[in-house]
Write an enzyme that holds these catalytic residues in place. Structure first.
Site: not given
Length: 597
Positions: A134, A248, A250, A268, A271, A302, A366, A401
């Site tokens: 990730f 955040q 995304h 979304l 990821e 991100r 996000h 995050r």
């Protein structure tokens, strides 16, 4: 739990309502609320969990890509301290180090527990719990169930809660906490199915009601979720907010196309698509992350990837729809179907074959790193007996995050907080309810009755749309003082317009729900704008074009309290990590993207 019907104290001016008394009231039925409730039950305390939706229907299910734990299934050199170092680096060292260490130390046990409860995480060929890359993680640390990890986690938690016979009330909306500013005594709300008012009294209240990314016009939540209920309720009750300027975005939300029959804008695209090798291209066919992050490419943090996409679009290299292309078609079809089944099926239903062609994406709001200021070991706020867990709280994520840490936070902190409350209650005596609490509840019920009959010229949906547009335009990926101040001014105008509100429906209607949510959204929108204006630097998800550099003097948390004349903003220093985490930081672990090539 006890419940009685109550007639108003003044003989009729206040509507009748139900009075419910419970040891602990948990507001929010996602992973954080469920794990807290399970820990309470295991301590011998019977909580009542209330949620705005049906049982098992919570925002947790939208966390698709995975949950982090340093298991070392594929990379044995990984450990909790390196996980903590990655989290601090991604958070630009504004995280609460104790909160980070609590989460990273506890997650291996929490993941194995979830697997035992039925989360059914993917396995390697030799039977270990599988892990994937990730963004911004040094090793393959993200545990997953295809691309439906949040759904699998919540199903396991709900199943365990039912096994423990934890009481749950669905379709209940909490509109105000019953607090004198020093202590919380319960909450007031209404049953969304029949419109009846409910007063809850409790020895302790836990808020697990999500974040506030839904105040943006492009966001990855369902349209009526993450509207700021949790942090706004706590703020109004007397608790402080922290780090709310850090939102955040995304990098990969869906872009609305003419071919889509329904609105998919902002939804979304997990990821995990990039974690499994997906590549980003601009409209000119360039793999543009080579310019912005040649080492980590699409799996950089991100905030880095989202700003890169925004820059490509701003400079004219985006698509006609204001996005870029995400392409995983170089992978085998069977691999995509196996590792990304929900994404594959979604785009197939829209006439796009991910195994053959790219999908169009653009940044979307996000997650909100900020929230209520808490002691992470107890979940306690500055208001006695008011606890906060999950996205409603601040501290774990700092300025940005780490992907996969949201689900981790919910179960790690939820277990610790539930256990703490149970242990504390074992040493406490039940307290009498102060006379003024009933009056607080009845005042709220009168206000809700007045709201129901509001007959002005402006609908809640109109103000929702206006507020969300303000936030996207004035507190988005790229910010400056002039834009932020203009946003503050426009929010004030929207607040003024609520005096001319019209609610076309009774308390069971969506219009009434939106009218209630509007108050929460206004609180969080204004606080975010003010905090973003206050922080005159760029760090993590907060990027000021007029202050583009990171300033060491701003390595502080920004807190907001409800002052006598409005919002009071102040700063607090950040603690230092433990020796083990400092060593991991000094070792400089970093993702080698090219393992995926």
């Amino acid at each position: 739990m006890t419940a009685t019907d109550v007639r108003s104290a003044d003989g009729g001016e206040t509507p009748d309502y139900e009075a419910v008394s419970v040891p602990v009231l948990v507001v929010g039925a996602g992973a954080a609320g469920a794990r807290t409730a399970i820990a309470l039950r295991e301590q011998g305390v019977e909580p009542l969990v209330v949620g705005k939706r049906d049982h098992g229907d919570a925002h947790t299910v939208w966390a698709a890509g995975g949950i982090n734990a340093a298991l070392g299934s594929l990379d044995p050199e990984d450990d909790w301290a390196i996980h903590a170092a990655d989290t601090l680096n991604e958070g630009h060292h504004l995280n609460d180090p104790e909160a980070v260490e609590l989460v990273t130390k506890n997650m291996p046990e929490r993941v194995r527990e979830l697997d035992d409860w039925g989360a059914d995480f993917d396995r390697t060929d030799d039977g270990k719990i599988n892990q994937r890359y990730f963004g911004a993680q040094s090793f393959r640390r993200t545990v997953f169930n295809g691309d439906r990890t949040g759904e699998a986690v919540l199903e396991a938690l709900v199943s365990k809660a039912r096994e423990l016979e934890i009481p749950y009330r669905e379709n209940v909306m909490i509109t105000r906490l019953l607090s004198d500013g020093g202590r919380v005594y319960g909450a007031a709300g209404y049953d969304m199915a029949d419109g009846d008012f409910v007063q809850f009294t409790a020895e302790h209240v836990v808020l697990a009601a999500g974040g506030f990314s839904g105040v943006y016009s492009r966001h990855s939540s369902r349209d009526d979720e993450n509207t700021g209920d949790g942090p706004a309720l706590a703020f109004e009750a007397g608790a402080d907010l922290m780090d709310v300027e850090f939102v955040q975005f995304h990098p990969t939300g869906m872009v609305q196309l003419d071919a889509y029959e329904e609105d998919w804008s902002g939804e979304l695209v997990t990821e995990a698509v990039r974690g499994e090798g997906g590549r980003l291209f601009n409209a000119e066919g360039e793999r543009f992350m080579e310019r912005y992050s040649p080492d980590q490419m699409e799996l950089d943090a991100r905030d880095v990837v989202a700003r890169a996409i925004a820059q490509e679009v701003r400079e004219g290299r985006g698509t006609e729809n204001g996005g870029v292309f995400l392409d995983i078609s170089h992978r085998e079809r069977e691999f995509i179907e196996d590792r990304l089944p929900k994404m594959y099926e979604r785009f197939q239903s829209l006439g796009i074959d991910m195994a053959e062609e790219p999908v169009e994406v653009a940044p979307t709001a996000h997650y909100t790193m900020g929230g209520v200021d808490v002691d992470v070991h107890t979940g306690e706020t500055s208001v006695d007996r008011l606890h906060v867990v999950g996205e409603t709280m601040a501290g774990v994520h700092g300025a940005n995050r780490l992907g996969g840490n949201s689900l981790a936070e919910t179960v790690a902190v939820g277990e610790v907080v539930g256990t703490h409350i149970g242990e504390r209650m074992a040493d406490e005596e039940t307290t009498d309810l102060p006379n003024g609490v009933r009056a607080l509840a009845e005042r709220e019920f009168r206000a809700l009755s007045d709201l129901e009959t509001a007959d002005g010229d402006t609908t809640p949906r109109e103000l929702w749309a206006a507020l969300r547009e303000v936030m996207w335009e004035h507190a988005g990926i790229l910010r400056d003082e002039e834009t932020l101040q203009a946003g503050i001014d426009r929010i004030a105008e929207i607040r003024d317009r609520t005096g001319d509100l019209r609610v076309d429906g009774d308390r069971t209607s969506r219009e009434f729900e939106f009218a209630v949510d509007l108050s929460f959204m206004l609180t969080m929108a204004e606080t975010t704008l003010r905090a973003a204006k206050y922080r005159t630097e760029s760090r993590g998800a907060h990027f000021r074009e007029d202050h583009p550099d990171t300033d060491d003097d701003w390595r502080v948390n920004v807190l907001a309290s409800r002052g006598d004349t409005g919002y009071d903003l102040f700063t607090r220093g950040v603690g230092a990590p433990s020796e083990a985490v400092r060593e991991a930081l000094d070792e400089g672990h970093e993702l080698d993207y090219h393992h995926l090539e």
